[in-house]
Structures are given as structure tokens and as C-alpha cells.
Write an enzyme that holds these catalytic residues in place. Structure first.
Site, PDB file in Angstrom:
ATOM      1  N   HIS A 188       1.077  -1.044  -0.082  1.00 48.84           N
ATOM      2  CA  HIS A 188       0.265  -0.261   0.129  1.00 48.84           C
ATOM      3  C   HIS A 188       1.030   1.322  -0.285  1.00 48.84           C
ATOM      4  CE1 HIS A 188      -3.870  -2.094  -0.306  1.00 48.84           C
ATOM      5  NE2 HIS A 188      -3.912  -2.409   0.999  1.00 48.84           N
ATOM      6  N   CYS A 223       0.130   2.615  -4.250  1.00 46.35           N
ATOM      7  CA  CYS A 223      -0.689   3.541  -5.305  1.00 46.35           C
ATOM      8  C   CYS A 223       0.136   5.214  -4.543  1.00 46.35           C
ATOM      9  CB  CYS A 223      -1.926   3.932  -4.383  1.00 46.35           C
ATOM     10  SG  CYS A 223      -3.190   2.640  -4.841  1.00 46.35           S
TER      11      CYS A 223
END
Length: 325
Positions: free
Chosen positions: A93, A145
Site C-alpha cells: 500500500h 498507489c
């Protein structure tokens, strides 16, 4: 390979198992990359450290916490000598955090999210790059991301592009999860741990992690003036997407449908696998990965951040005379 020159790598895969943030392909990404590094780029297994938050073949069994990742990177950079090739591949993440820099009231900065949420920020990567001995390359592949710009102040070579229209038919056959944890979720998590009523994430991280928190928060007021005047360096960032985009974690699901993977990691590995004898520049790897993702229907645009010289230098500095037999 020239005598005395080393190729070293730190590979980190965070699947966040048994949590609401669980991903499925991140550990597969870095295990596959380890094989690519050994077979194609001549890395020695003993110079590759693998950190995963679930059991994996050859993993160091050291959890990829913020402190452990930074320690592994610090040790790798500390061993580096002129001519060495360093790689950090992260799959997991990412998030964006508010910036306190004057003149940028709406700007957000980039960070990766280790398994303990102890954020590692663009400033931490800038500090590592600044420590490199002259003539040493440090390539970061971040399949997360908002990973564009993850080395603070690094020059953009391939950046934002027109939006690709996704092929919905291609994507519909897979379970797709964005590798993104919203900033507010991270803030709420630490607010419950520290009991402090503030929206300043730095205050929470310093309270909870102390000296293991990101350099961005430990320097606080000095952070705004860090690294303002930079010369070209040998930091090279291949990001899975633009700073305002998400990267996809793909889980084909079902028996016989293949293993889970990160879309960007898989695209890079496909480019290398399908062209086994070709030496690519960093620019070419990113552009070809973009084409792979476009053909697969993904709405994410890999980017490249590095000096002008390194944009057209060989990916992982692999001159033909150095290629393993």
C-alpha cells in the site's frame, strides 16, 4: 561482472494478511523479482534481502515494519561502493500525506505503508539517495498507489499522461484492489492508539514510534528546507502510477486461474521475460510497462524519476559484457 562490483537488493512485499487492508499479490511480486534478479541480472542470492509479512520461500522472516525496512535499506546503502548497483522493490500500500511546505497549501507528499503503518516518506528516500557513493546507482521500483515522486525532488522524466480508457472486459474477469490506504484511515488508526486529539499525523507517529518515525516528522520545521538545492544524482524511481493514481493488486481467484500479482510488477516482469536478450534503458522499461498495462485495460500510468543521464542508462546497469552466461 567487473571484480569487486556488487549488485544488492532489498525486496519488500506487504500483503497485510487478515486485515481489512489485505492484498494478495505483493509477496508474489517480490519473490518473482528475486528470481529475475538472479537469472537475468547476475545478483547473488546472498546479496538479496526479502522481507514479507507472511511466510515466503527464502524470506528473511523479518517483518517489513517501517523500522526494519529502513534498517535494511540503510545497511545496503552503507555497504555500497562506486560502481555498485542497488535495488529496492516495494509492493504494498501507498498513501498521500498533507505537506506543510510553505507555498503548497494543497500539496500532498508520498509515502509507502509498511505492515505496522510506520510511514516511510519521500524525504526518507531522498536522504538515502543523498548518501550514495559517487558512481553508485539506486533503483526503486514502487508498486504502490501514489508512488510518483517517491524520491523527494527527483527530476520527472516520464510523468502524467492522458487518461487511458480501460478495457472493462479485460478487468471484469479479475478481482482488482487498489493499493491505497486513505490518509484518514491511517490517522484514525493512530488516534485510537495514541489517544491524542490532533490531525497532525507526524505527532501521532512520533508519539508511537519515536526515533523510528520518518525523518520528515522528526525534523519537523526543518523539513521544509530539506534538499532544496540538488544536483543530478543516481536515484532512479520507477513508480507504478502517477502521484494522483492508484496501482492495482490483481487476484484472479479460483483454482487454476493463476496466482495474484501487482499489475505494475507483473508488467515489468513481462517486458523482461518476453525480451530475454534485450538490454532496456530505464525509460524503455517504463514506456513498455505502460503499453502492457494499457493492453490489459488498466488506468494507471507508470512514471520515471531520475537524472537525464540515468533516463537512458541501462536498467539495473546491465552492460552486455556483464550479462551472466
Amino acid at each position: 561482472m567487473e571484480k569487486g562490483k556488487k549488485r544488492m537488493a532489498v525486496l519488500v512485499g506487504c500483503n497485510y494478511p487478515n486485515s481489512r487492508n489485505e492484498l494478495h499479490g505483493c509477496i508474489n511480486d517480490v519473490v518473482t523479482m528475486r528470481d529475475v534478479l538472479v537469472k537475468r541480472f547476475g545478483f547473488d542470492l546472498s546479496h538479496i534481502e526479502l522481507l514479507t509479512d507472511a511466510p515466503a520461500p527464502g524470506s528473511s522472516q523479518i517483518m517489513p515494519t517501517g523500522a526494519n525496512i529502513k534498517k535494511a535499506l540503510d545497511q545496503m546503502v552503507g555497504k555500497a561502493e562506486s560502481g555498485d548497483v542497488l535495488l529496492f522493490h516495494y509492493s504494498g500500500h501507498g498513501t498521500k500525506i498533507p505537506s506543510k511546505r510553505p507555498g503548497h497549501p494543497f500539496r500532498q507528499d508520498e509515502a509507502i505503508v509498511p505492515c505496522d503503518f510506520n510511514l516511510i516518506t519521500d524525504v526518507d528516500f531522498r536522504q538515502l539517495v543523498n548518501r550514495l557513493p559517487k558512481g553508485t546507482s539506486f533503483t526503486i521500483i514502487s508498486d504502490s498507489c501514489h508512488s510518483g515522486g517517491l524520491i523527494d525532488k527527483e527530476k520527472e522524466q516520464i510523468g502524467p499522461n492522458s487518461t487511458i480508457t480501460a478495457n472493462a472486459e479485460n478487468l471484469s474477469s479479475h478481482i482488482h484492489t487498489p493499493k491505497h490506504i486513505p490518509f484518514n484511515s491511517i490517522l484514525q488508526h493512530f488516534s485510537s492508539l495514541t489517544g491524542i486529539n490532533t490531525s497532525d499525523i507526524g505527532t501521532h507517529l512520533l508519539e508511537y514510534f519515536g526515533a523510528d518515525a520518518s525523518l520528515k516528522f522528526r525534523l519537523q520545521s526543518l523539513e521544509q528546507d530539506l534538499f532544496e538545492s540538488l544536483k543530478p544524482d543516481d536515484g532512479i524511481l520507477l513508480s507504478g502510477c502517477q502521484a494522483n493514481e492508484t496501482s492495482a493488486d490483481m487476484n484472479p481467484g479460483g483454482e487454476g486461474r493463476g496466482q495474484a500479482y501487482g499489475a505494475f510488477s507483473n508488467a515489468v516482469q513481462m517486458v523482461l521475460k518476453e525480451n530475454p536478450d534485450q538490454i532496456f534503458s530505464n525509460r524503455e522499461v517504463v514506456m513498455m510497462a505502460r503499453k502492457v498495462l494499457e493492453a490489459q485495460g488498466f488506468e494507471q500510468h507508470p512514471c520515471l524519476y531520475c537524472s537525464d543521464k540515468n533516463a537512458d542508462a541501462a536498467f539495473l546497469w546491465q552492460p552486455e559484457k556483464d550479462r551472466p552466461c
